[in-house]
Design an enzyme around this catalytic site. Structure first.
Site, PDB file in Angstrom:
ATOM      1  N   LYS A 270       0.836  -1.226  -0.168  1.00 20.96           N
ATOM      2  CA  LYS A 270      -0.145   0.028  -0.094  1.00 20.96           C
ATOM      3  C   LYS A 270       0.838   1.307   0.010  1.00 20.96           C
ATOM      4  CE  LYS A 270      -3.902  -1.599   2.648  1.00 20.96           C
ATOM      5  NZ  LYS A 270      -5.001  -1.539   1.874  1.00 20.96           N
ATOM      6  N   ARG A 344     -10.206 -11.290   2.417  1.00 22.81           N
ATOM      7  CA  ARG A 344     -11.207 -12.595   1.943  1.00 22.81           C
ATOM      8  C   ARG A 344     -10.518 -13.979   1.860  1.00 22.81           C
ATOM      9  NH1 ARG A 344     -11.654  -9.534  -3.859  1.00 22.81           N
ATOM     10  NH2 ARG A 344     -11.450  -7.856  -2.285  1.00 22.81           N
TER      11      ARG A 344
END
Ligand code: BES
Ligand code: MN
Ligand code: ZN
Length: 490
Positions: A270, A344
């Site tokens: 990120k 996820r």
């Protein structure tokens, strides 16, 4: 915090702050305002006029008691044109508790004496008094946290009133615990530490808690959780908490939480500003732990499980890569596309495990996608559900709790994006509908369980106070989940 009910005249209250809520309809004729004005020799009404206090929602006015009131300070809080609304009542107590910060005693004047209103006030007081102070030193250590709250009611309280207050206090404390967990920085709140705190809290609340370490997780079979953990020098943890009531035939509800103690993005790193608050990526885990503890402390006759998959997402030498393929607990193979879509993956294994418990309802909380923020903004969580009645019930629970959700579709048309040439599934799709494809990926792991997925990426962590929630970790989701659990008993 100790919250007591009292039928004594609030004018006699010797608290540091005496908080009174006033609606916007005819402030000068409000009976409590009139009474206070009389006690203060007519100075209150003139002060109100001078300051332009009209009881609008958000308006406030303080005035020193100066011996005319026993309280040191009077605090009038505007309640707007819906003074009796549940959210207004709770927010009144939140604001009063925030204003009283730094003073040990607060008195609240209740407009209603029913258990429901008292419970909102008690809950608000506990939530409003929250501050994260663990790392403050020297003069910044708060001298006196708010310790005692007296709620003034017009008639002598009985058993139902008192028990409503103690239940609301317990619930508020569970939300505050979740906030503490979220606010704790990742260097101190590792997965190991999260597991330790969960079992310590479970013990105190009479909740069963099993924490699996790295070896245990490997044995249990959680390949996707292990894959995300590969880049980390910290061990992962898998936490399973159970509140089992004595009642037979109680409904079974399993909550699952994303417990990323830090999300750097992994190899798909990120940018710095997006990484800054990523200690909050265990918000779903904090909420899940808070829910189970609340169910136990409220003695809900429901079997409530909390399942948390925890690790950080780092980029050590053995980090998982885009293009890697891993098996999963459920058996399906997954091709990794972007290592920043780690949530996820850990949820997929945790959901598969949760389904094996044969729940009547399965509910996950996760700070899952930035796309959900793009769709709904900071203050509203995405709600996905594969069962219409359950989705409606969850929306109703949210309407009662005051937390905001919005139901989004599990749009089958987008499922194509998850097709992989070399594995059963790709784990991300394109940018468009990113919150939906994340939910569709999770759906592959819940089988025919009745399931709701709550994407709390926005409201789990705030840059500034909003409503009942403080800046930082919020514990968003606990209040609604408890309302949902209560609705199963009705
Ligand atoms: N933890 C983030 C989602 C997030 C973003 C939470 C902002 C709170 C605030 C999640 O793991 C993530 O990085 N998601 C990616 C998915 C993408 C790579 C498909 C995202 O949303 O950008
Ligand atoms: Mn990520
Ligand atoms: Zn994440």
């Amino acid at each position: 915090m100790r919250i007591t009910l009292s039928a004594d005249d609030p004018i006699r209250s010797g608290a540091d702050f005496l908080a009174v809520g006033v609606g916007s309809k005819n402030v000068a004729r409000d009976p409590m305002v009139k009474k206070l004005d009389q006690a203060m020799g007519g100075s209150l009404l003139s002060h109100l006029k001078d300051e332009g206090f009209k009881g609008k929602l958000g308006q406030s006015l303080t005035m020193l008691g100066r011996g005319r009131l026993e309280a040191r300070k009077l605090l009038l809080l505007g309640l707007g044109d819906e003074p009796k609304a549940a959210t207004t009542q709770r927010l009144f107590a939140v604001r009063a508790a925030r204003a009283a910060m730094g003073r040990p005693a607060l008195s609240l004047v209740a407009t209603g004496a029913d258990p429901e209103t008292l419970s909102l006030l008690a809950q608000g007081a506990v939530l409003g008094a929250y501050r994260y102070t663990r790392y403050l030193t020297g003069s910044r250590v708060p001298a006196t946290p708010l310790k005692r709250v007296v709620i003034h009611v017009s008639k002598a309280p009985g058993r139902p009133e008192r028990s409503a207050v103690s239940a609301a206090t317990a619930l508020g404390e569970c939300v505050n615990l979740a906030r503490d967990l979220i606010n704790c920085p990742a260097n101190d709140l590792t997965a190991t530490e999260l597991g330790r705190i969960a079992s310590e809290q479970a013990k105190q609340a009479g909740v069963r808690c099993k924490v699996y370490d790295k070896k245990g997780i490997e044995k249990l079979g959680m390949p996707l959780l292990m894959a995300v953990n590969r880049g980390s020098s910290e061990e992962p943890r898998f936490i399973h908490m159970t509140h089992k009531p004595a009642t037979r035939g109680a409904p079974r509800v399993v909550f699952v939480g994303k417990g990323l103690t830090f999300d750097s993005g992994g190899l798909c790193l990120k940018p710095a500003d997006a990484m800054l608050d990523m200690k909050m990526d265990m918000g779903g885990a904090a909420t899940t732990i808070g829910i189970v503890l609340a169910a136990a402390r409220l003695k809900l006759p429901i079997e409530v499980h909390g399942v948390v998959a925890s690790t950080d997402n780092m980029n050590g030498p053995d980090a998982y890569r885009p293009g890697d393929v891993f098996p999963s607990r459920k058996g399906k193979t997954v091709e990794i596309i972007n290592t920043d879509a780690e949530g996820r993956l850990v949820l997929a294994d945790a959901l598969a495990y949760a389904c094996e418990l044969k729940p009547d309802y399965l509910i996950d909380h996760a700070t899952l996608t930035g796309a959900c923020l793009v769709a709904l903004g900071k203050y509203r969580a995405g709600l996905f559900c594969n069962d219409e009645a359950m989705g409606r019930a969850y929306e109703k629970a949210a309407a009662r709790s005051g937390e905001q959700f919005w139901q989004l579709p599990l749009d089958g048309d987008l499922r194509d994006q998850l097709k992989s040439r070399i594995a059963d599934l790709k784990h991300t799709g394109t940018r468009y509908g990113g919150t939906i494809t994340a939910a569709l990926f999770l759906k592959e792991f819940v089988g025919d369980c009745r399931w709701a997925h709550l994407d709390i990426a926005g409201p789990a962590f705030l840059e500034k106070n909003h409503g009942i929630h403080p800046k930082g970790g919020t514990g968003f989701g606990i209040l609604t989940a408890v309302e949902f659990l209560r609705s199963l008993l009705a």
